[in-house]
Motif scaffolding. Sequence first.
Motif, PDB file in Angstrom:
ATOM      1  N   LEU A 235      17.127 -10.223  -7.710  1.00 18.09           N
ATOM      2  CA  LEU A 235      18.045 -11.354  -7.546  1.00 18.09           C
ATOM      3  C   LEU A 235      19.402 -10.873  -7.059  1.00 18.09           C
ATOM      4  O   LEU A 235      19.952  -9.900  -7.580  1.00 18.09           O
ATOM      5  CB  LEU A 235      18.220 -12.104  -8.861  1.00 18.09           C
ATOM      6  CG  LEU A 235      16.954 -12.665  -9.505  1.00 18.09           C
ATOM      7  CD1 LEU A 235      17.302 -13.351 -10.808  1.00 18.09           C
ATOM      8  CD2 LEU A 235      16.242 -13.630  -8.573  1.00 18.09           C
ATOM      9  N   THR A 236      19.930 -11.582  -6.068  1.00 19.79           N
ATOM     10  CA  THR A 236      21.290 -11.334  -5.628  1.00 19.79           C
ATOM     11  C   THR A 236      22.089 -12.622  -5.833  1.00 19.79           C
ATOM     12  O   THR A 236      21.587 -13.588  -6.432  1.00 19.79           O
ATOM     13  CB  THR A 236      21.306 -10.840  -4.171  1.00 19.79           C
ATOM     14  OG1 THR A 236      22.645 -10.484  -3.820  1.00 19.79           O
ATOM     15  CG2 THR A 236      20.763 -11.895  -3.215  1.00 19.79           C
ATOM     16  N   MET A 237      23.320 -12.638  -5.373  1.00 17.19           N
ATOM     17  CA  MET A 237      24.154 -13.811  -5.592  1.00 17.19           C
ATOM     18  C   MET A 237      23.562 -15.022  -4.882  1.00 17.19           C
ATOM     19  O   MET A 237      22.976 -14.872  -3.805  1.00 17.19           O
ATOM     20  CB  MET A 237      25.577 -13.544  -5.081  1.00 17.19           C
ATOM     21  CG  MET A 237      26.247 -12.404  -5.841  1.00 17.19           C
ATOM     22  SD  MET A 237      26.291 -12.670  -7.628  1.00 17.19           S
ATOM     23  CE  MET A 237      27.425 -14.051  -7.721  1.00 17.19           C
ATOM     24  N   PRO A 238      23.666 -16.231  -5.447  1.00 13.82           N
ATOM     25  CA  PRO A 238      24.399 -16.577  -6.675  1.00 13.82           C
ATOM     26  C   PRO A 238      23.488 -16.760  -7.896  1.00 13.82           C
ATOM     27  O   PRO A 238      23.756 -17.611  -8.743  1.00 13.82           O
ATOM     28  CB  PRO A 238      25.025 -17.914  -6.278  1.00 13.82           C
ATOM     29  CG  PRO A 238      23.924 -18.573  -5.454  1.00 13.82           C
ATOM     30  CD  PRO A 238      23.219 -17.440  -4.722  1.00 13.82           C
ATOM     31  N   LEU A 239      22.430 -16.001  -7.995  1.00 12.44           N
ATOM     32  CA  LEU A 239      21.381 -16.287  -8.977  1.00 12.44           C
ATOM     33  C   LEU A 239      21.437 -15.429 -10.236  1.00 12.44           C
ATOM     34  O   LEU A 239      20.689 -15.687 -11.179  1.00 12.44           O
ATOM     35  CB  LEU A 239      20.006 -16.117  -8.324  1.00 12.44           C
ATOM     36  CG  LEU A 239      19.770 -16.917  -7.033  1.00 12.44           C
ATOM     37  CD1 LEU A 239      18.383 -16.617  -6.486  1.00 12.44           C
ATOM     38  CD2 LEU A 239      19.950 -18.406  -7.296  1.00 12.44           C
ATOM     39  N   LYS A 240      22.282 -14.416 -10.265  1.00 17.64           N
ATOM     40  CA  LYS A 240      22.228 -13.441 -11.355  1.00 17.64           C
ATOM     41  C   LYS A 240      22.538 -14.052 -12.723  1.00 17.64           C
ATOM     42  O   LYS A 240      21.991 -13.612 -13.735  1.00 17.64           O
ATOM     43  CB  LYS A 240      23.178 -12.277 -11.071  1.00 17.64           C
ATOM     44  CG  LYS A 240      22.746 -11.422  -9.887  1.00 17.64           C
ATOM     45  CD  LYS A 240      23.661 -10.227  -9.700  1.00 17.64           C
ATOM     46  CE  LYS A 240      23.221  -9.366  -8.536  1.00 17.64           C
ATOM     47  NZ  LYS A 240      24.045  -8.141  -8.381  1.00 17.64           N
ATOM     48  N   ARG A 241      23.399 -15.034 -12.742  1.00 17.67           N
ATOM     49  CA  ARG A 241      23.695 -15.699 -14.016  1.00 17.67           C
ATOM     50  C   ARG A 241      22.847 -16.959 -14.174  1.00 17.67           C
ATOM     51  O   ARG A 241      22.416 -17.288 -15.282  1.00 17.67           O
ATOM     52  CB  ARG A 241      25.179 -16.045 -14.096  1.00 17.67           C
ATOM     53  CG  ARG A 241      25.595 -16.676 -15.425  1.00 17.67           C
ATOM     54  CD  ARG A 241      27.101 -16.752 -15.569  1.00 17.67           C
ATOM     55  NE  ARG A 241      27.697 -15.423 -15.645  1.00 17.67           N
ATOM     56  CZ  ARG A 241      28.995 -15.208 -15.752  1.00 17.67           C
ATOM     57  NH1 ARG A 241      29.844 -16.208 -15.774  1.00 17.67           N
ATOM     58  NH2 ARG A 241      29.472 -13.978 -15.823  1.00 17.67           N
TER      59      ARG A 241
END
Length: 279
Positions: A67-73
Amino acid sequence: MPARATEARRAAVLGSPVAHSLSPVLHRAAYAELGLANWSYDRFEVDEAALPGFLRGLGPEWAGLSLTMPLKRAVIPLLDAVSETAAAVEAVNTVVLTEDGRRAGDNTDVPGMVAALGEHGIDQVDSAAILGAGATASSALAALARICTGEVVAYVRSDARAAEMRQWGERLGVEVRTAPWADAAQALRAPLVVATTPAGTTDALAGAVPERPATLFDVLYDPWPTDLAARWSMAGGAVVSGLDLLVHQAVLQVEQMTGRSPAPLEAMRRAGEKAMSER
């Protein structure tokens, strides 16, 4: 249990934007070296709104996701388990999909940063500076918690970001002092400078590189080199690149997703360097 070479499995990197990602190059190189001929690794443009539906649509052939941005959180509430490291920084960059359908999240950026620095002989520093205060900065703080014995100064653009970085420091056990971005040139005199900002943000600092710089860890890899990294190298300073980080964190992802260890670090690095040279 290690994956069988004849077993068809899938993995992919998700994010938005994601077209620039080198993850497919690195993971495919690892599969080739490990003899996992029936493994595939792709990239998918997925934003926060589309993530739940994408996860629901995954079949039993899926082994893992990067996962890269914007999915990490955003992915955290969608997981069955989250590692201590990922929970500490509230960021998941790795999801392992188990045979029983569970989704386990981890963060390989933090140990990847430590490994990349260690490869360049940086196992301990007495102080450090961080440029930026976004999601990558929290991972950088967690990495520094393992190798920095003294103060970390974070250079940020707003009071809100400054408060966040101090809170992260308290949470991670790091002594954090914040300073305004206008004073960021002072950061370049630290024994270790970690640049976590988007492309172009640090270009204006290139002219402030000291005569004898120490070590710069610039987490970007595209475009590369950044103006700051190029000037740093010209002045004789040590530079750890975003490709170094990408390779080391990908090694850990491959090991978790495939069950094979060690992952082929050098083959993955060569593939990444070749892909970068062709851009």
